[in-house]
Motif scaffolding. Structure first.
Motif, PDB file in Angstrom:
ATOM      1  N   ALA A   1       0.906  -1.149  -0.024  1.00 26.90           N
ATOM      2  CA  ALA A   1      -0.003  -0.145   0.012  1.00 26.90           C
ATOM      3  C   ALA A   1       0.956   1.138   0.212  1.00 26.90           C
ATOM      4  O   ALA A   1       0.584   2.238  -0.692  1.00 26.90           O
ATOM      5  CB  ALA A   1      -0.972  -0.127   1.080  1.00 26.90           C
ATOM      6  N   VAL A   2       2.109   1.335   0.568  1.00 30.52           N
ATOM      7  CA  VAL A   2       2.669   2.303   0.754  1.00 30.52           C
ATOM      8  C   VAL A   2       4.345   2.453   0.095  1.00 30.52           C
ATOM      9  O   VAL A   2       5.122   2.393   0.786  1.00 30.52           O
ATOM     10  CB  VAL A   2       3.020   2.949   2.146  1.00 30.52           C
ATOM     11  N   ALA A   3       4.108   1.861  -1.149  1.00 29.45           N
ATOM     12  CA  ALA A   3       5.374   2.040  -1.752  1.00 29.45           C
ATOM     13  C   ALA A   3       5.657   3.237  -2.212  1.00 29.45           C
ATOM     14  O   ALA A   3       5.465   3.716  -3.619  1.00 29.45           O
ATOM     15  CB  ALA A   3       5.273   1.135  -3.152  1.00 29.45           C
ATOM     16  N   LEU A   4       6.250   3.956  -1.658  1.00 27.66           N
ATOM     17  CA  LEU A   4       6.353   5.436  -1.568  1.00 27.66           C
ATOM     18  C   LEU A   4       7.354   6.173  -2.459  1.00 27.66           C
ATOM     19  O   LEU A   4       8.649   5.958  -2.108  1.00 27.66           O
ATOM     20  CB  LEU A   4       6.483   6.358  -0.107  1.00 27.66           C
ATOM     21  N   ASP A   5       6.992   6.994  -3.351  1.00 22.57           N
ATOM     22  CA  ASP A   5       7.899   7.857  -4.094  1.00 22.57           C
ATOM     23  C   ASP A   5       7.888   9.194  -3.901  1.00 22.57           C
ATOM     24  O   ASP A   5       6.797   9.903  -4.122  1.00 22.57           O
ATOM     25  CB  ASP A   5       7.880   7.367  -5.637  1.00 22.57           C
TER      26      ASP A   5
END
Lengths: 199, 199
Positions: A73-77
């Motif tokens: 859910a939080v594959a943050l870029d």
DNA sequence: AGTGTGGGCCAACAAGTGTTGACTGCGGAT
DNA sequence: ATCCGCAGTCAACACTTGTTGGCCCACACT
């Protein structure tokens, strides 16, 4: 969309489009919202599945476990801007503005921050975001290579503190600050942490 | 009934000393530790009672509920210094140093911060600490009364950000900072937030 | 002595958690 | 038309949580 016929011809489509993609992204959206609003422990799989109007067991089948769901859910870029294009003296304001943008664009960063405080996986996620996305930018601006990490850490402390007080704990005076006020107050601070001579 | 049958030695000792005071404080100490280490949801009453070597049901009898225990465990007093005794130009460093002191003296502040992120009662506790203990100090230093709240909020953002990155998320570069480095970097920032002319 | 207050332990409850497995039915490929 | 894969549903498991009530024993008082 592209004609369900071209199913077998998945040549250039990367990972073959699955029939369940709608459900998958619905789950991910609901998960981001719940993790951001409630933190890791109180964001239950049942609640997330309910928001996405789907059975809890589907969440398990798609993402394996609650940890797997969080990771997906939080594959943050952070989409850090190219600071080499910004005048040396304005890089502080530019970074503060960029962080305000992404923080208000979606809830992913709030989710990461809330989870990082109580969950080990979340802590590591935040640390790796810092290491892989924040430090490299500081490296471009910062004179002395030996001080890059410390200076980036100071910036993170200031920016995460703003996010904490404004978006999580919601201290009223910090919530009331206008965007320009934040830029004017924090911009010079970040600028100093990055470029001022070591005190 | 008021028939508290005054114990032989409790002449004027205020709240009569109870036989269970040792257990009470053992529970409170364990609770502070667990809340600080795990946050609200993962700090279970059973674990706290176990640390205090006492039955979980006793926690309920003494403090009514888990919320009551938390409220009793973190009755936080920042012991803010008398800033009117400090030279106007050094108040920033003095405040940063003071916060480092109390943050490392015990785990209460870490507990409040961790809990504030996922628990409503914790959020309100942190807000009231800010309102009742931080803002009044800012009032003594800050020129314009209308800006006191905003300036105090900016200081809170910087100081809580430091605490978050150093004691909770533990970003390695921030953990590695020496006390004097923190004073030298953050002191001027807090000083500026409090006393510099509005930008 | 007796007595009763209250600290302490044990067992249990109801609710909610992540997770698992078996079952149903639609849709595309053969 | 027939088959097979996979999205989706239902029900249950095993476990943990906060919380409750009943019981026992130690101790201070009369």
């Amino acid at each position: 969309m592209t004609g369900t016929s071209s199913r077998s011809t998945d040549a250039a489509h990367g990972p073959a489009a699955r029939r369940s993609d709608a459900s998958r992204s619905a789950i991910l959206a609901a998960a981001r919202e719940r993790f951001a609003a409630d933190g890791y422990e109180r964001a239950t799989i049942r609640a997330i599945a309910g928001d996405a109007r789907i059975d809890p067991s589907m969440v398990m089948r798609y993402f394996g476990s609650k940890d797997g769901l969080f990771a997906a859910a939080v594959a943050l870029d952070l989409r850090m801007p190219d600071v080499s294009q910004v005048p040396r003296t304005e890089v502080g304001q530019a970074l503060v503005g960029h962080f305000l943008d992404i923080w208000e664009a979606n809830e992913e960063l709030t989710a990461v921050l809330r989870v990082a405080v109580t969950n080990q996986a979340g802590t590591e996620r935040l640390q790796s975001i810092f290491r892989e996305q924040v430090v490299p930018v500081a490296r471009l601006v910062c004179p002395d290579p030996e001080q890059v990490a410390a200076r980036a850490g100071l910036c993170a402390a200031q920016l995460l503190g703003l996010a904490l007080t404004r978006y999580v704990v919601r201290l009223p005076p910090v919530v009331a600050l206008a965007r320009e006020e934040i830029l004017a107050w924090l911009g010079p601070t970040v600028q100093r942490y990055l470029t001022a001579p070591s005190p």
